[in-house]
Design a protein around this motif. Structure first.
Motif, PDB file in Angstrom:
ATOM      1  N   ASP A  63       1.049  -0.972   0.010  1.00 16.51           N
ATOM      2  CA  ASP A  63       0.021  -0.106   0.230  1.00 16.51           C
ATOM      3  C   ASP A  63       1.026   1.291   0.015  1.00 16.51           C
ATOM      4  OD1 ASP A  63      -2.179   1.823   0.412  1.00 16.51           O
ATOM      5  OD2 ASP A  63      -2.471   1.161   2.614  1.00 16.51           O
ATOM      6  N   VAL A  64       1.892   1.393   0.872  1.00 19.02           N
ATOM      7  CA  VAL A  64       2.675   2.557   0.982  1.00 19.02           C
ATOM      8  C   VAL A  64       3.287   2.577  -0.542  1.00 19.02           C
ATOM      9  CG1 VAL A  64       5.248   3.370   1.833  1.00 19.02           C
ATOM     10  CG2 VAL A  64       3.252   2.496   3.403  1.00 19.02           C
ATOM     11  N   ALA A  65       4.086   1.458  -0.887  1.00 21.95           N
ATOM     12  CA  ALA A  65       4.717   1.406  -2.384  1.00 21.95           C
ATOM     13  C   ALA A  65       3.627   2.018  -3.448  1.00 21.95           C
ATOM     14  CB  ALA A  65       5.153   0.164  -2.678  1.00 21.95           C
ATOM     15  N   GLY A  66       2.757   1.849  -3.320  1.00 23.46           N
ATOM     16  CA  GLY A  66       1.757   2.451  -4.356  1.00 23.46           C
ATOM     17  C   GLY A  66       1.505   3.824  -4.256  1.00 23.46           C
ATOM     18  N   GLN A  67       1.605   4.331  -2.908  1.00 21.43           N
ATOM     19  CA  GLN A  67       1.473   5.737  -2.603  1.00 21.43           C
ATOM     20  C   GLN A  67       2.731   6.283  -3.091  1.00 21.43           C
ATOM     21  OE1 GLN A  67      -0.230   6.457   1.361  1.00 21.43           O
ATOM     22  NE2 GLN A  67      -0.863   4.496   1.514  1.00 21.43           N
ATOM     23  N   LEU A  68       3.695   5.841  -2.910  1.00 20.91           N
ATOM     24  CA  LEU A  68       4.903   6.506  -2.969  1.00 20.91           C
ATOM     25  C   LEU A  68       5.097   6.573  -4.832  1.00 20.91           C
ATOM     26  CD1 LEU A  68       7.637   7.553  -2.216  1.00 20.91           C
ATOM     27  CD2 LEU A  68       8.648   5.406  -1.914  1.00 20.91           C
ATOM     28  N   MET A  69       4.630   5.553  -5.462  1.00 19.67           N
ATOM     29  CA  MET A  69       4.756   5.473  -6.984  1.00 19.67           C
ATOM     30  C   MET A  69       3.700   6.787  -7.410  1.00 19.67           C
ATOM     31  SD  MET A  69       6.368   4.230  -9.375  1.00 19.67           S
ATOM     32  CE  MET A  69       6.590   5.597 -10.246  1.00 19.67           C
ATOM     33  N   SER A  70       2.503   6.999  -6.803  1.00 17.05           N
ATOM     34  CA  SER A  70       1.839   7.965  -7.039  1.00 17.05           C
ATOM     35  C   SER A  70       2.317   9.453  -6.949  1.00 17.05           C
ATOM     36  CB  SER A  70       0.495   7.954  -6.392  1.00 17.05           C
ATOM     37  OG  SER A  70      -0.125   6.812  -6.782  1.00 17.05           O
ATOM     38  N   VAL A  71       3.125   9.608  -5.845  1.00 19.53           N
ATOM     39  CA  VAL A  71       3.492  10.622  -5.433  1.00 19.53           C
ATOM     40  C   VAL A  71       4.892  11.019  -6.470  1.00 19.53           C
ATOM     41  CG1 VAL A  71       4.996  11.906  -3.651  1.00 19.53           C
ATOM     42  CG2 VAL A  71       3.258  10.678  -3.069  1.00 19.53           C
ATOM     43  N   ALA A  72       5.519  10.103  -6.779  1.00 18.75           N
ATOM     44  CA  ALA A  72       6.689  10.213  -7.733  1.00 18.75           C
ATOM     45  C   ALA A  72       5.929  10.496  -9.129  1.00 18.75           C
ATOM     46  CB  ALA A  72       7.586   8.941  -7.837  1.00 18.75           C
ATOM     47  N   ASP A  73       4.923   9.775  -9.558  1.00 19.14           N
ATOM     48  CA  ASP A  73       4.372  10.168 -10.983  1.00 19.14           C
ATOM     49  C   ASP A  73       3.943  11.813 -11.088  1.00 19.14           C
ATOM     50  OD1 ASP A  73       4.637   7.822 -12.128  1.00 19.14           O
ATOM     51  OD2 ASP A  73       2.608   6.996 -11.434  1.00 19.14           O
ATOM     52  N   ARG A  74       3.319  12.080 -10.049  1.00 20.96           N
ATOM     53  CA  ARG A  74       2.888  13.552  -9.713  1.00 20.96           C
ATOM     54  C   ARG A  74       4.036  14.421  -9.859  1.00 20.96           C
ATOM     55  NH1 ARG A  74      -0.577  11.421  -6.202  1.00 20.96           N
ATOM     56  NH2 ARG A  74       0.365  12.430  -4.286  1.00 20.96           N
ATOM     57  N   ALA A  75       5.004  14.060  -9.144  1.00 15.63           N
ATOM     58  CA  ALA A  75       6.313  15.051  -9.231  1.00 15.63           C
ATOM     59  C   ALA A  75       6.924  15.194 -10.392  1.00 15.63           C
ATOM     60  CB  ALA A  75       7.397  14.583  -8.267  1.00 15.63           C
ATOM     61  N   LEU A  76       6.840  13.826 -11.371  1.00 15.98           N
ATOM     62  CA  LEU A  76       7.554  13.648 -12.709  1.00 15.98           C
ATOM     63  C   LEU A  76       6.523  14.730 -13.457  1.00 15.98           C
ATOM     64  CD1 LEU A  76       8.309  10.078 -12.767  1.00 15.98           C
ATOM     65  CD2 LEU A  76       9.931  12.074 -13.487  1.00 15.98           C
ATOM     66  N   GLY A  77       5.267  14.745 -13.326  1.00 13.38           N
ATOM     67  CA  GLY A  77       4.427  15.535 -14.220  1.00 13.38           C
ATOM     68  C   GLY A  77       4.604  16.824 -13.742  1.00 13.38           C
ATOM     69  N   GLN A  78       4.799  17.451 -12.904  1.00 11.53           N
ATOM     70  CA  GLN A  78       5.032  18.661 -12.466  1.00 11.53           C
ATOM     71  C   GLN A  78       6.374  19.223 -12.887  1.00 11.53           C
ATOM     72  OE1 GLN A  78       4.353  18.611  -8.318  1.00 11.53           O
ATOM     73  NE2 GLN A  78       2.503  18.462  -8.216  1.00 11.53           N
ATOM     74  N   ALA A  79       7.630  18.277 -13.022  1.00 11.22           N
ATOM     75  CA  ALA A  79       8.689  18.742 -13.656  1.00 11.22           C
ATOM     76  C   ALA A  79       8.640  18.711 -15.044  1.00 11.22           C
ATOM     77  CB  ALA A  79       9.735  17.801 -13.062  1.00 11.22           C
ATOM     78  N   GLY A  80       7.550  18.172 -15.855  1.00 16.50           N
ATOM     79  CA  GLY A  80       7.411  18.262 -17.221  1.00 16.50           C
ATOM     80  C   GLY A  80       7.715  17.010 -17.693  1.00 16.50           C
ATOM     81  N   ALA A  81       8.230  15.941 -16.853  1.00 18.59           N
ATOM     82  CA  ALA A  81       8.677  14.956 -17.507  1.00 18.59           C
ATOM     83  C   ALA A  81       7.541  13.650 -17.684  1.00 18.59           C
ATOM     84  CB  ALA A  81       9.788  14.193 -16.600  1.00 18.59           C
ATOM     85  N   GLY A  82       6.456  13.901 -17.189  1.00 18.58           N
ATOM     86  CA  GLY A  82       5.463  12.784 -17.278  1.00 18.58           C
ATOM     87  C   GLY A  82       4.556  13.055 -18.478  1.00 18.58           C
ATOM     88  N   ARG A  83       3.869  12.092 -18.670  1.00 17.03           N
ATOM     89  CA  ARG A  83       2.832  12.007 -19.883  1.00 17.03           C
ATOM     90  C   ARG A  83       1.579  12.510 -19.370  1.00 17.03           C
ATOM     91  NH1 ARG A  83       2.698   5.999 -21.784  1.00 17.03           N
ATOM     92  NH2 ARG A  83       0.420   6.565 -21.485  1.00 17.03           N
ATOM     93  N   ALA A  84       0.821  13.328 -19.942  1.00 23.21           N
ATOM     94  CA  ALA A  84      -0.629  13.958 -19.752  1.00 23.21           C
ATOM     95  C   ALA A  84      -1.468  13.053 -19.411  1.00 23.21           C
ATOM     96  CB  ALA A  84      -0.870  15.176 -20.875  1.00 23.21           C
ATOM     97  N   ASP A  85      -1.487  12.052 -20.171  1.00 23.57           N
ATOM     98  CA  ASP A  85      -2.424  10.737 -20.178  1.00 23.57           C
ATOM     99  C   ASP A  85      -2.016   9.627 -19.028  1.00 23.57           C
ATOM    100  OD1 ASP A  85      -0.242   9.442 -21.560  1.00 23.57           O
ATOM    101  OD2 ASP A  85      -1.690   8.883 -23.193  1.00 23.57           O
ATOM    102  N   GLY A  86      -1.286   9.632 -18.172  1.00 24.42           N
ATOM    103  CA  GLY A  86      -0.953   8.627 -17.545  1.00 24.42           C
ATOM    104  C   GLY A  86       0.432   8.764 -16.816  1.00 24.42           C
ATOM    105  N   PRO A  87       0.611   7.531 -15.974  1.00 30.24           N
ATOM    106  CA  PRO A  87       2.101   7.588 -15.312  1.00 30.24           C
ATOM    107  C   PRO A  87       3.342   7.798 -16.397  1.00 30.24           C
ATOM    108  CG  PRO A  87       0.568   5.980 -14.559  1.00 30.24           C
ATOM    109  CD  PRO A  87      -0.103   6.482 -15.873  1.00 30.24           C
ATOM    110  N   ALA A  88       4.416   8.428 -16.016  1.00 30.07           N
ATOM    111  CA  ALA A  88       5.586   8.542 -16.880  1.00 30.07           C
ATOM    112  C   ALA A  88       5.870   7.185 -17.288  1.00 30.07           C
ATOM    113  CB  ALA A  88       6.543   9.383 -16.115  1.00 30.07           C
ATOM    114  N   GLN A  89       6.269   7.194 -18.404  1.00 30.79           N
ATOM    115  CA  GLN A  89       7.100   5.691 -18.892  1.00 30.79           C
ATOM    116  C   GLN A  89       8.542   6.294 -19.195  1.00 30.79           C
ATOM    117  OE1 GLN A  89       5.238   2.763 -19.157  1.00 30.79           O
ATOM    118  NE2 GLN A  89       3.675   4.121 -18.213  1.00 30.79           N
ATOM    119  N   PRO A  90       9.695   4.968 -19.243  1.00 28.38           N
ATOM    120  CA  PRO A  90      10.977   5.129 -19.523  1.00 28.38           C
ATOM    121  C   PRO A  90      11.047   6.056 -20.814  1.00 28.38           C
ATOM    122  CG  PRO A  90      10.503   2.998 -18.721  1.00 28.38           C
ATOM    123  CD  PRO A  90       8.946   3.586 -19.047  1.00 28.38           C
TER     124      PRO A  90
END
Length: 99
Positions: A63-90
């Protein structure tokens, strides 16, 4: 950049009437994430408390790991590195070794 950090995880377990509950708290120093996990002993199975501890703790940490990945996904998006349609991919996010 070189840096070293230490994060701590505290897992608290309680068992009552064949049900084990776990709470895992990840403390990063700047944030805390809390996860929950439950394990129930089936009536036909032998009561082995260690197994309930392991299952409940694993679920709480998952459960914690899933929350941490969500935090990281949001941070990536805010940094301009994430995809607009979902979690960032390699190559912008750490790859999932199980994928």
């Amino acid at each position: 950049m070189n840096r070293t950090l230490e994060w701590t995880v505290r897992v608290e377990l309680s068992e009552q009437d064949g049900t084990t509950r776990a709470e895992a708290v990840l403390d990063t120093g700047s944030a805390k994430l809390t996860g929950q996990g439950i394990a129930r002993c089936s009536p036909q199975d032998p009561d082995v408390p260690t197994i309930g501890d392991e299952v409940a703790a694993s679920r709480a940490m998952h459960d914690v790991a899933g929350q941490l990945m969500s935090v990281a996904d949001r941070a990536l998006g805010q940094a301009g590195a994430g995809r607009a349609d979902g979690p960032a991919q390699p190559p912008y996010a750490w790859s999932d070794a199980s994928a």
